[in-house]
Design a protein around this motif. Structure first.
Motif, PDB file in Angstrom:
ATOM      1  N   ASP A  41       0.845  -1.208   0.000  1.00 56.53           N
ATOM      2  CA  ASP A  41       0.000   0.000   0.000  1.00 56.53           C
ATOM      3  C   ASP A  41       0.875   1.251   0.000  1.00 56.53           C
ATOM      4  O   ASP A  41       0.609   2.208  -0.729  1.00 56.53           O
ATOM      5  CB  ASP A  41      -0.916   0.028   1.226  1.00 56.53           C
ATOM      6  CG  ASP A  41      -2.038  -0.985   1.132  1.00 56.53           C
ATOM      7  OD1 ASP A  41      -2.199  -1.612   0.067  1.00 56.53           O
ATOM      8  OD2 ASP A  41      -2.752  -1.152   2.145  1.00 56.53           O
ATOM      9  N   TYR A  42       1.921   1.243   0.826  1.00 57.76           N
ATOM     10  CA  TYR A  42       2.820   2.397   0.891  1.00 57.76           C
ATOM     11  C   TYR A  42       3.503   2.643  -0.459  1.00 57.76           C
ATOM     12  O   TYR A  42       3.621   3.776  -0.923  1.00 57.76           O
ATOM     13  CB  TYR A  42       3.870   2.185   1.986  1.00 57.76           C
ATOM     14  CG  TYR A  42       5.071   3.076   1.835  1.00 57.76           C
ATOM     15  CD1 TYR A  42       4.975   4.452   2.046  1.00 57.76           C
ATOM     16  CD2 TYR A  42       6.293   2.553   1.434  1.00 57.76           C
ATOM     17  CE1 TYR A  42       6.071   5.273   1.885  1.00 57.76           C
ATOM     18  CE2 TYR A  42       7.396   3.368   1.267  1.00 57.76           C
ATOM     19  CZ  TYR A  42       7.278   4.732   1.492  1.00 57.76           C
ATOM     20  OH  TYR A  42       8.364   5.542   1.307  1.00 57.76           O
ATOM     21  N   LEU A  43       3.930   1.569  -1.099  1.00 58.46           N
ATOM     22  CA  LEU A  43       4.666   1.714  -2.358  1.00 58.46           C
ATOM     23  C   LEU A  43       3.783   2.083  -3.545  1.00 58.46           C
ATOM     24  O   LEU A  43       4.190   2.884  -4.385  1.00 58.46           O
ATOM     25  CB  LEU A  43       5.396   0.413  -2.700  1.00 58.46           C
ATOM     26  CG  LEU A  43       6.592   0.054  -1.829  1.00 58.46           C
ATOM     27  CD1 LEU A  43       7.158  -1.290  -2.275  1.00 58.46           C
ATOM     28  CD2 LEU A  43       7.659   1.128  -1.895  1.00 58.46           C
ATOM     29  N   TYR A  44       2.580   1.500  -3.603  1.00 59.23           N
ATOM     30  CA  TYR A  44       1.825   1.585  -4.850  1.00 59.23           C
ATOM     31  C   TYR A  44       0.469   2.285  -4.784  1.00 59.23           C
ATOM     32  O   TYR A  44      -0.010   2.745  -5.818  1.00 59.23           O
ATOM     33  CB  TYR A  44       1.605   0.177  -5.408  1.00 59.23           C
ATOM     34  CG  TYR A  44       2.891  -0.551  -5.660  1.00 59.23           C
ATOM     35  CD1 TYR A  44       3.779  -0.114  -6.634  1.00 59.23           C
ATOM     36  CD2 TYR A  44       3.239  -1.652  -4.892  1.00 59.23           C
ATOM     37  CE1 TYR A  44       4.977  -0.765  -6.843  1.00 59.23           C
ATOM     38  CE2 TYR A  44       4.439  -2.316  -5.109  1.00 59.23           C
ATOM     39  CZ  TYR A  44       5.303  -1.865  -6.084  1.00 59.23           C
ATOM     40  OH  TYR A  44       6.490  -2.509  -6.288  1.00 59.23           O
ATOM     41  N   LEU A  45      -0.168   2.318  -3.640  1.00 61.43           N
ATOM     42  CA  LEU A  45      -1.517   2.888  -3.597  1.00 61.43           C
ATOM     43  C   LEU A  45      -1.475   4.398  -3.395  1.00 61.43           C
ATOM     44  O   LEU A  45      -0.838   4.889  -2.477  1.00 61.43           O
ATOM     45  CB  LEU A  45      -2.342   2.257  -2.480  1.00 61.43           C
ATOM     46  CG  LEU A  45      -2.785   0.823  -2.697  1.00 61.43           C
ATOM     47  CD1 LEU A  45      -3.708   0.386  -1.562  1.00 61.43           C
ATOM     48  CD2 LEU A  45      -3.484   0.652  -4.033  1.00 61.43           C
ATOM     49  N   ARG A  46      -2.147   5.095  -4.283  1.00 64.60           N
ATOM     50  CA  ARG A  46      -2.246   6.543  -4.180  1.00 64.60           C
ATOM     51  C   ARG A  46      -3.692   6.950  -4.394  1.00 64.60           C
ATOM     52  O   ARG A  46      -4.458   6.262  -5.063  1.00 64.60           O
ATOM     53  CB  ARG A  46      -1.363   7.227  -5.247  1.00 64.60           C
ATOM     54  CG  ARG A  46       0.112   6.933  -5.097  1.00 64.60           C
ATOM     55  CD  ARG A  46       0.669   7.539  -3.809  1.00 64.60           C
ATOM     56  NE  ARG A  46       2.081   7.275  -3.651  1.00 64.60           N
ATOM     57  CZ  ARG A  46       2.606   6.321  -2.899  1.00 64.60           C
ATOM     58  NH1 ARG A  46       1.818   5.498  -2.232  1.00 64.60           N
ATOM     59  NH2 ARG A  46       3.908   6.162  -2.791  1.00 64.60           N
ATOM     60  N   GLU A  47      -4.035   8.092  -3.815  1.00 62.44           N
ATOM     61  CA  GLU A  47      -5.387   8.616  -3.990  1.00 62.44           C
ATOM     62  C   GLU A  47      -5.544   9.154  -5.414  1.00 62.44           C
ATOM     63  O   GLU A  47      -4.568   9.577  -6.032  1.00 62.44           O
ATOM     64  CB  GLU A  47      -5.643   9.741  -2.984  1.00 62.44           C
ATOM     65  CG  GLU A  47      -5.589   9.269  -1.545  1.00 62.44           C
ATOM     66  CD  GLU A  47      -5.703  10.418  -0.565  1.00 62.44           C
ATOM     67  OE1 GLU A  47      -5.837  11.581  -1.003  1.00 62.44           O
ATOM     68  OE2 GLU A  47      -5.646  10.139   0.644  1.00 62.44           O
ATOM     69  N   ASN A  48      -6.765   9.135  -5.889  1.00 66.64           N
ATOM     70  CA  ASN A  48      -7.060   9.679  -7.209  1.00 66.64           C
ATOM     71  C   ASN A  48      -8.396  10.413  -7.144  1.00 66.64           C
ATOM     72  O   ASN A  48      -9.376  10.014  -7.757  1.00 66.64           O
ATOM     73  CB  ASN A  48      -7.112   8.553  -8.250  1.00 66.64           C
ATOM     74  CG  ASN A  48      -7.233   9.089  -9.656  1.00 66.64           C
ATOM     75  OD1 ASN A  48      -6.920  10.231  -9.922  1.00 66.64           O
ATOM     76  ND2 ASN A  48      -7.717   8.245 -10.559  1.00 66.64           N
TER      77      ASN A  48
END
Ligand SMILES: [Zn+2]
Length: 95
Positions: A41-48
């Motif tokens: 989650d830290y590496l790949y998940l971002r808000e959009n």
């Protein structure tokens, strides 16, 4: 041409800047104690979001510094810019 306010230099044309992704993404304090899912989650998940988004920007053809900006993704209007380390001006959530 879109003008972006660098907190260090003032108003400059957008061509001098580079987008740096989502702002306020904190690295886990102890990565070895972090689960693989939390690390992913830290590496790949971002808000959009549709609307206000806190982003990192860099004034690559100016002072070279990173700063944060609140930009409305629907209108491309920069609502606010602020220096790294300063809190998000609208008090929004920071991951
Ligand atoms: Zn600058």
């Amino acid at each position: 041409m879109l003008l972006i306010h660098c907190p260090y230099c003032g108003q400059r044309p957008e061509l001098e800047f580079r987008h740096g992704g989502q702002a306020h993404v904190a690295r886990p304090a102890d990565p070895s104690a972090t689960s693989i899912d939390e690390w992913a989650d830290y590496l790949y998940l971002r808000e959009n979001p549709k609307g206000l988004h806190a982003e990192r920007w860099r004034h690559v053809h100016g002072c070279g510094r990173f700063f944060n900006a609140l930009r409305d993704t629907t209108t491309d209007v920069f609502v606010s810019t602020y220096r790294c380390g300063e809190p998000r001006p609208d008090g929004g959530s920071a991951r």
